[in-house]
Write an enzyme that holds these catalytic residues in place. Structure first.
Site, PDB file in Angstrom:
ATOM      1  N   GLY A  50      -2.018   1.708   4.814  1.00  0.00           N
ATOM      2  CA  GLY A  50      -0.688   2.236   4.591  1.00  0.00           C
ATOM      3  C   GLY A  50      -0.701   3.647   4.036  1.00  0.00           C
ATOM      4  O   GLY A  50      -1.725   4.341   4.071  1.00  0.00           O
TER       5      GLY A  50
ATOM      6  N   ASN B 227       0.857  -1.189   0.000  1.00  0.00           N
ATOM      7  CA  ASN B 227       0.000   0.000   0.000  1.00  0.00           C
ATOM      8  C   ASN B 227       0.895   1.242   0.000  1.00  0.00           C
ATOM      9  O   ASN B 227       0.966   1.999   0.957  1.00  0.00           O
ATOM     10  CB  ASN B 227      -0.933  -0.001   1.214  1.00  0.00           C
ATOM     11  CG  ASN B 227      -2.021   1.040   1.114  1.00  0.00           C
ATOM     12  OD1 ASN B 227      -1.972   2.073   1.764  1.00  0.00           O
ATOM     13  ND2 ASN B 227      -3.002   0.790   0.269  1.00  0.00           N
TER      14      ASN B 227
ATOM     15  N   ARG C 122      -0.846   4.918   1.060  1.00  0.00           N
ATOM     16  CA  ARG C 122      -1.867   5.260   0.065  1.00  0.00           C
ATOM     17  C   ARG C 122      -3.227   5.438   0.717  1.00  0.00           C
ATOM     18  O   ARG C 122      -3.961   6.369   0.405  1.00  0.00           O
ATOM     19  CB  ARG C 122      -1.953   4.200  -1.037  1.00  0.00           C
ATOM     20  CG  ARG C 122      -2.868   4.650  -2.191  1.00  0.00           C
ATOM     21  CD  ARG C 122      -2.997   3.596  -3.276  1.00  0.00           C
ATOM     22  NE  ARG C 122      -3.615   4.149  -4.480  1.00  0.00           N
ATOM     23  CZ  ARG C 122      -4.918   4.242  -4.694  1.00  0.00           C
ATOM     24  NH1 ARG C 122      -5.777   3.833  -3.768  1.00  0.00           N
ATOM     25  NH2 ARG C 122      -5.393   4.748  -5.810  1.00  0.00           N
ATOM     26  N   CYS C 123      -3.573   4.543   1.631  1.00  0.00           N
ATOM     27  CA  CYS C 123      -4.865   4.648   2.315  1.00  0.00           C
ATOM     28  C   CYS C 123      -4.988   5.974   3.065  1.00  0.00           C
ATOM     29  O   CYS C 123      -6.078   6.537   3.168  1.00  0.00           O
ATOM     30  CB  CYS C 123      -5.045   3.507   3.304  1.00  0.00           C
ATOM     31  SG  CYS C 123      -5.354   1.892   2.574  1.00  0.00           S
ATOM     32  N   MET C 124      -3.863   6.462   3.604  1.00  0.00           N
ATOM     33  CA  MET C 124      -3.887   7.650   4.452  1.00  0.00           C
ATOM     34  C   MET C 124      -3.802   8.958   3.674  1.00  0.00           C
ATOM     35  O   MET C 124      -3.642  10.021   4.275  1.00  0.00           O
ATOM     36  CB  MET C 124      -2.739   7.602   5.468  1.00  0.00           C
ATOM     37  CG  MET C 124      -2.840   6.485   6.478  1.00  0.00           C
ATOM     38  SD  MET C 124      -1.591   6.619   7.774  1.00  0.00           S
ATOM     39  CE  MET C 124      -0.070   6.477   6.812  1.00  0.00           C
TER      40      MET C 124
END
Length: 400
Positions: A387, A344, A389-391
């Site tokens: 990770g 991620n 990208r999610c954040m």
């Protein structure tokens, strides 16, 4: 007025100019062993350490010339607008658990709050023992530590509630009831904040289920949309139809994904780290398939049979093949680093990506493949299973 980069995202790896993050706050301090499952958070993070780690993440972005916007600050500024306040309060008060008496009490209470206090309640929630003399049967029968307005710990993952497709912002529709208010707050920012005046919106929180972690811009005009428990087939079809109608895409790949806690969204399986390279969980890489969707005559869609995802993606992108970089070193390591968001990653530009430092084997594979890894600590940030990208919600990237 300061000049800002033009809003818009047309790929996963174009040079990142502006990103929206959410610094962990009191919403995470509201998590307990009794409520964390209902609030969709795997662990109970040490919030002070999570804040330190998030600050280092933001600093890493700024050191590469990226403008960092904070969702909480944007929300406070948005709530200075009277219409935005009314909309936010009205959405929050639709909760059927409240009852008429408590709804009227809380509506009056929220109207008395300034933008800072209102934003804090909307994000961190409100417990029953934080109000008095409500005259409500509902409040009387609730335990003191029950929430009348739920906290939103998953605000940390700003990718889920909005995603940019070209110069349009996609307001997503989150499938889990505990997260509906996140996307309502995000829409509020895009609708009322002066920074986004004139921005056109597509989709919406009241439309078919579609989550931002499932949407990858593989190349100019090519979207991949993961379909599983979170993003449903109808959500993928709706975004495909809209993207075609608005000239935002010429090909959409609908990618069915096996659903478990380690593969919640498509970006927990694979992310782009170069124009032709992807880091991917190897235990599913060669059985992941995609249905290629293209616009047909009138409003029809042309849907091709499922084929291997990597082949379908390369064909849609107009390249011979996608370079595949495996998560981990072997099946056991891959599974562990997959759980720790090893793939991620967040690309800052082609061949430069932010990743958690603890995924040593995956980061070594990335480096060997010519990818510069900007490693950050995530021992507490990753407790919610997400990770870099999610954040992050990229708002502006350079065209390739």
């Amino acid at each position: 007025m300061a000049e800002h980069p033009a809003h818009g995202v047309r790929s996963e790896v174009g040079r990142l100019r502006t990103v929206m993050l959410h610094r962990p706050g009191n919403e995470l301090r509201r998590l307990t062993p009794r409520n964390n499952d209902a609030l969709l958070f795997d662990g109970l993070p040490w919030v002070d350490r999570a804040q330190d780690e998030h600050d280092a993440f933001a600093d890493a972005l700024r050191s590469r010339g990226v403008e960092v916007l904070y969702l909480s600050e944007l929300l406070i500024e948005t709530l200075a607008d009277a219409d935005a306040r009314e909309t936010a309060i009205a959405h929050t008060m639709t909760d059927l658990r409240l009852g008429d008496t408590l709804r009227a009490y809380l509506t009056a209470l929220l109207h008395d709050k300034g933008p800072d206090e209102l934003a804090e309640i909307l994000m961190a929630g409100l417990r029953n023992d934080e109000v008095t003399n409500t005259g409500s049967v509902v409040a009387a029968l609730h335990a003191p530590d029950d929430f009348l307005i739920d906290p939103l710990p998953n605000l940390l993952f700003t990718r889920d509630s909005s995603v940019w497709v070209g110069d349009r912002v996609t307001i997503t529709s989150l499938a889990m009831p505990a997260r509906v208010r996140e996307t309502q707050l995000t829409e509020l920012i895009y609708r009322f904040h002066p920074r986004f005046a004139g921005t056109e919106h597509i989709h919406g929180w009241d439309k078919e289920f579609l989550e931002g972690g499932d949407v990858l811009a593989l190349a100019e005009g090519v979207l991949a949309i993961g379909v599983g428990e979170r993003t449903r087939p109808a959500g993928a079809e709706r975004l495909a139809r809209t993207a075609f109608a608005e000239g935002l895409a010429h090909t959409v790949l609908a990618v069915p994904i096996d659903q478990d806690r380690a593969t919640m969204h498509l970006d927990t399986i694979c992310t782009m780290v170069d124009t032709d390279a992807m880091v991917m969980y190897p235990n599913v890489a060669h059985r992941l398939a995609a249905a290629t969707i293209r616009p047909g005559d009138d409003d029809d869609l042309v849907v091709e049979p499922l084929r291997p995802f990597l082949d379908a993606a390369a064909s849609a992108m107009g390249i011979d093949r996608l370079r595949l970089i495996d998560t981990g070193l072997d099946p056991v390591t891959a599974e562990r680093e997959q759980w720790d968001d090893g793939n991620n990653t967040l690309a800052i530009e082609p061949r430069v990506a932010i990743a958690y430092e603890r995924n040593v084997e995956t980061n070594e594979r990335l480096t060997a493949a010519g990818i510069e890894v900007v490693a950050i600590s995530g021992s507490e940030l990753g407790s919610g299973r997400g990770g870099p990208r999610c954040m992050s919600c990229p708002i502006s990237r350079d065209a390739l």
